[in-house]
Write a protein that holds these residues in place. Structure first.
Motif, PDB file in Angstrom:
ATOM      1  N   CYS A  98       0.661  -1.182  -0.100  1.00 29.82           N
ATOM      2  CA  CYS A  98      -0.189   0.052   0.033  1.00 29.82           C
ATOM      3  C   CYS A  98       0.932   1.022   0.056  1.00 29.82           C
ATOM      4  O   CYS A  98       0.631   2.247  -0.734  1.00 29.82           O
ATOM      5  N   THR A  99       1.871   1.262   0.778  1.00 27.20           N
ATOM      6  CA  THR A  99       2.861   2.425   1.010  1.00 27.20           C
ATOM      7  C   THR A  99       3.516   2.549  -0.549  1.00 27.20           C
ATOM      8  O   THR A  99       3.594   3.723  -1.053  1.00 27.20           O
ATOM      9  N   LEU A 100       3.796   1.643  -1.161  1.00 25.11           N
ATOM     10  CA  LEU A 100       4.503   1.662  -2.564  1.00 25.11           C
ATOM     11  C   LEU A 100       3.749   2.029  -3.519  1.00 25.11           C
ATOM     12  O   LEU A 100       4.097   2.730  -4.383  1.00 25.11           O
ATOM     13  N   MET A 101       2.413   1.811  -3.291  1.00 25.87           N
ATOM     14  CA  MET A 101       1.330   2.436  -4.411  1.00 25.87           C
ATOM     15  C   MET A 101       1.355   3.775  -4.557  1.00 25.87           C
ATOM     16  O   MET A 101       0.768   4.366  -5.422  1.00 25.87           O
ATOM     17  N   ALA A 102       1.597   4.474  -3.481  1.00 27.51           N
ATOM     18  CA  ALA A 102       1.585   5.867  -3.206  1.00 27.51           C
ATOM     19  C   ALA A 102       2.749   6.694  -4.031  1.00 27.51           C
ATOM     20  O   ALA A 102       2.922   7.767  -4.530  1.00 27.51           O
ATOM     21  N   ALA A 103       3.747   5.695  -4.412  1.00 27.64           N
ATOM     22  CA  ALA A 103       5.045   6.446  -5.130  1.00 27.64           C
ATOM     23  C   ALA A 103       4.856   6.761  -6.557  1.00 27.64           C
ATOM     24  O   ALA A 103       3.667   6.149  -7.081  1.00 27.64           O
ATOM     25  N   THR A 104       5.307   7.788  -7.065  1.00 25.67           N
ATOM     26  CA  THR A 104       5.153   8.324  -8.368  1.00 25.67           C
ATOM     27  C   THR A 104       6.324   8.239  -9.048  1.00 25.67           C
ATOM     28  O   THR A 104       7.558   8.015  -8.720  1.00 25.67           O
ATOM     29  N   PRO A 105       6.512   8.384 -10.616  1.00 26.44           N
ATOM     30  CA  PRO A 105       7.635   8.623 -11.101  1.00 26.44           C
ATOM     31  C   PRO A 105       8.629   9.776 -10.846  1.00 26.44           C
ATOM     32  O   PRO A 105       9.710   9.997 -10.971  1.00 26.44           O
ATOM     33  N   ASP A 106       8.061  10.606 -10.033  1.00 26.67           N
ATOM     34  CA  ASP A 106       8.802  11.838  -9.316  1.00 26.67           C
ATOM     35  C   ASP A 106       9.559  11.249  -8.364  1.00 26.67           C
ATOM     36  O   ASP A 106      10.462  11.929  -7.688  1.00 26.67           O
ATOM     37  N   ASP A 107       9.363  10.349  -7.682  1.00 28.21           N
ATOM     38  CA  ASP A 107      10.081   9.486  -6.525  1.00 28.21           C
ATOM     39  C   ASP A 107      11.261   8.447  -6.939  1.00 28.21           C
ATOM     40  O   ASP A 107      11.270   8.433  -8.347  1.00 28.21           O
ATOM     41  N   CYS A 108      11.883   7.874  -6.116  1.00 28.68           N
ATOM     42  CA  CYS A 108      12.746   7.006  -6.596  1.00 28.68           C
ATOM     43  C   CYS A 108      12.697   5.838  -5.203  1.00 28.68           C
ATOM     44  O   CYS A 108      12.261   6.318  -4.221  1.00 28.68           O
ATOM     45  N   ALA A 109      13.080   4.709  -5.570  1.00 28.56           N
ATOM     46  CA  ALA A 109      13.096   3.610  -4.476  1.00 28.56           C
ATOM     47  C   ALA A 109      14.691   3.164  -4.404  1.00 28.56           C
ATOM     48  O   ALA A 109      15.128   2.955  -5.655  1.00 28.56           O
ATOM     49  N   ILE A 110      14.914   2.932  -3.165  1.00 25.22           N
ATOM     50  CA  ILE A 110      16.384   2.046  -3.151  1.00 25.22           C
ATOM     51  C   ILE A 110      15.556   0.694  -2.544  1.00 25.22           C
ATOM     52  O   ILE A 110      15.286   0.781  -1.200  1.00 25.22           O
ATOM     53  N   VAL A 111      16.104  -0.457  -3.400  1.00 23.64           N
ATOM     54  CA  VAL A 111      15.719  -1.910  -2.799  1.00 23.64           C
ATOM     55  C   VAL A 111      16.838  -2.474  -2.520  1.00 23.64           C
ATOM     56  O   VAL A 111      17.823  -2.550  -3.244  1.00 23.64           O
ATOM     57  N   ASP A 123       7.560  -8.834  -5.210  1.00 21.78           N
ATOM     58  CA  ASP A 123       6.339  -8.117  -5.293  1.00 21.78           C
ATOM     59  C   ASP A 123       6.678  -6.797  -5.215  1.00 21.78           C
ATOM     60  O   ASP A 123       5.880  -5.606  -5.954  1.00 21.78           O
ATOM     61  N   ALA A 124       7.525  -6.091  -4.448  1.00 25.25           N
ATOM     62  CA  ALA A 124       7.569  -4.426  -4.373  1.00 25.25           C
ATOM     63  C   ALA A 124       8.158  -4.318  -5.539  1.00 25.25           C
ATOM     64  O   ALA A 124       7.898  -2.818  -5.978  1.00 25.25           O
ATOM     65  N   MET A 125       9.166  -4.870  -6.137  1.00 22.90           N
ATOM     66  CA  MET A 125       9.696  -4.306  -7.400  1.00 22.90           C
ATOM     67  C   MET A 125       8.678  -4.208  -8.505  1.00 22.90           C
ATOM     68  O   MET A 125       8.715  -3.192  -9.144  1.00 22.90           O
ATOM     69  N   ARG A 126       7.889  -5.271  -8.470  1.00 21.34           N
ATOM     70  CA  ARG A 126       6.764  -5.052  -9.509  1.00 21.34           C
ATOM     71  C   ARG A 126       5.886  -3.976  -9.296  1.00 21.34           C
ATOM     72  O   ARG A 126       5.634  -3.291 -10.261  1.00 21.34           O
ATOM     73  N   ILE A 127       5.428  -3.522  -8.120  1.00 20.68           N
ATOM     74  CA  ILE A 127       4.683  -2.330  -7.897  1.00 20.68           C
ATOM     75  C   ILE A 127       5.400  -1.416  -8.252  1.00 20.68           C
ATOM     76  O   ILE A 127       4.906  -0.356  -8.880  1.00 20.68           O
ATOM     77  N   LEU A 128       6.710  -1.032  -7.781  1.00 20.38           N
ATOM     78  CA  LEU A 128       7.395   0.009  -8.010  1.00 20.38           C
ATOM     79  C   LEU A 128       7.341   0.327  -9.837  1.00 20.38           C
ATOM     80  O   LEU A 128       7.364   1.363 -10.223  1.00 20.38           O
ATOM     81  N   TYR A 129       7.831  -0.914 -10.318  1.00 16.50           N
ATOM     82  CA  TYR A 129       7.870  -0.836 -11.810  1.00 16.50           C
ATOM     83  C   TYR A 129       6.752  -0.423 -12.462  1.00 16.50           C
ATOM     84  O   TYR A 129       6.675   0.585 -13.240  1.00 16.50           O
TER      85      TYR A 129
END
Length: 187
Positions: A98-111, A123-129
């Motif tokens: 749910c937290t990751l679904m709020a991310a946008t292309p203006d954000d970034c993620a460090i996995v 699963d997290a990578m799929r959501i972010l992608y």
């Protein structure tokens, strides 16, 4: 090489019975130094610059990891927040999607994932992608199912298999080093 050795046998190989605290301390120091050297040898400076540029232009940084990988991200979060960067770290693994679904292309993620095979990370990578979020991946050397979804890949040392029976020494050292480098370059 070490796969058939039990935890107790592994400890005996690294720290023979009766090892002095000085011997153990020196072996741990050597292991950490070798982990740092390995990580630097694996560092792709073009990817590092790309990752730093991503951090510089992003609105929010999402940190993703499980277990030891997640623990390693807390210090990075605090350091970046001291510089005014908004960092989101969802410790509740059930809430992570749910937290990751709020991310946008203006954000970034460090996995952070040594193997890239943990289902929560996949699963997290799929959501972010799918959300179009640029991803900086800290992972072990070699192919894994999530590498192709990352914009930047920074490799951690691959010595972990040698020591996995007694701890995550090399993964922790390598992860902390890579995060410290990212933080310092951002600073």
């Amino acid at each position: 090489m070490w796969s058939g050795i039990s935890s107790k046998s592994m400890l005996t190989v690294l720290f023979p019975p009766g090892s002095s605290p000085a011997t153990i301390a020196n072996k741990i120091a050597t292991l950490q130094q070798e982990s740092i050297q390995d990580t630097i040898a694996l560092l792709d400076y073009h990817m590092l610059q790309k990752a730093v540029n991503c951090l510089l232009r992003t609105r929010n940084v999402y940190l993703v990891g499980v277990s030891i990988s997640l623990d390693c991200t807390y210090q990075f979060k605090h350091q970046m927040q001291r510089l005014g960067k908004n960092v989101i770290l969802e410790a509740n693994q059930g809430e992570l999607p749910c937290t990751l679904m709020a991310a946008t292309p203006d954000d970034c993620a460090i996995v952070v994932s040594y193997s890239g095979t943990t289902q929560r990370i996949v699963d997290a990578m799929r959501i972010l992608y799918e959300e179009g979020v640029p991803i900086i991946l800290l992972t072990g050397l070699g192919q894994n199912p999530i590498i192709e979804k990352a914009e930047c890949v920074l490799h951690m040392t691959t010595r972990e298999r040698l020591y996995s029976k007694i701890g995550n020494f090399t993964t922790e050292v390598s992860t902390h080093l890579l995060l410290d480098i990212l933080y310092s370059c951002y600073f």
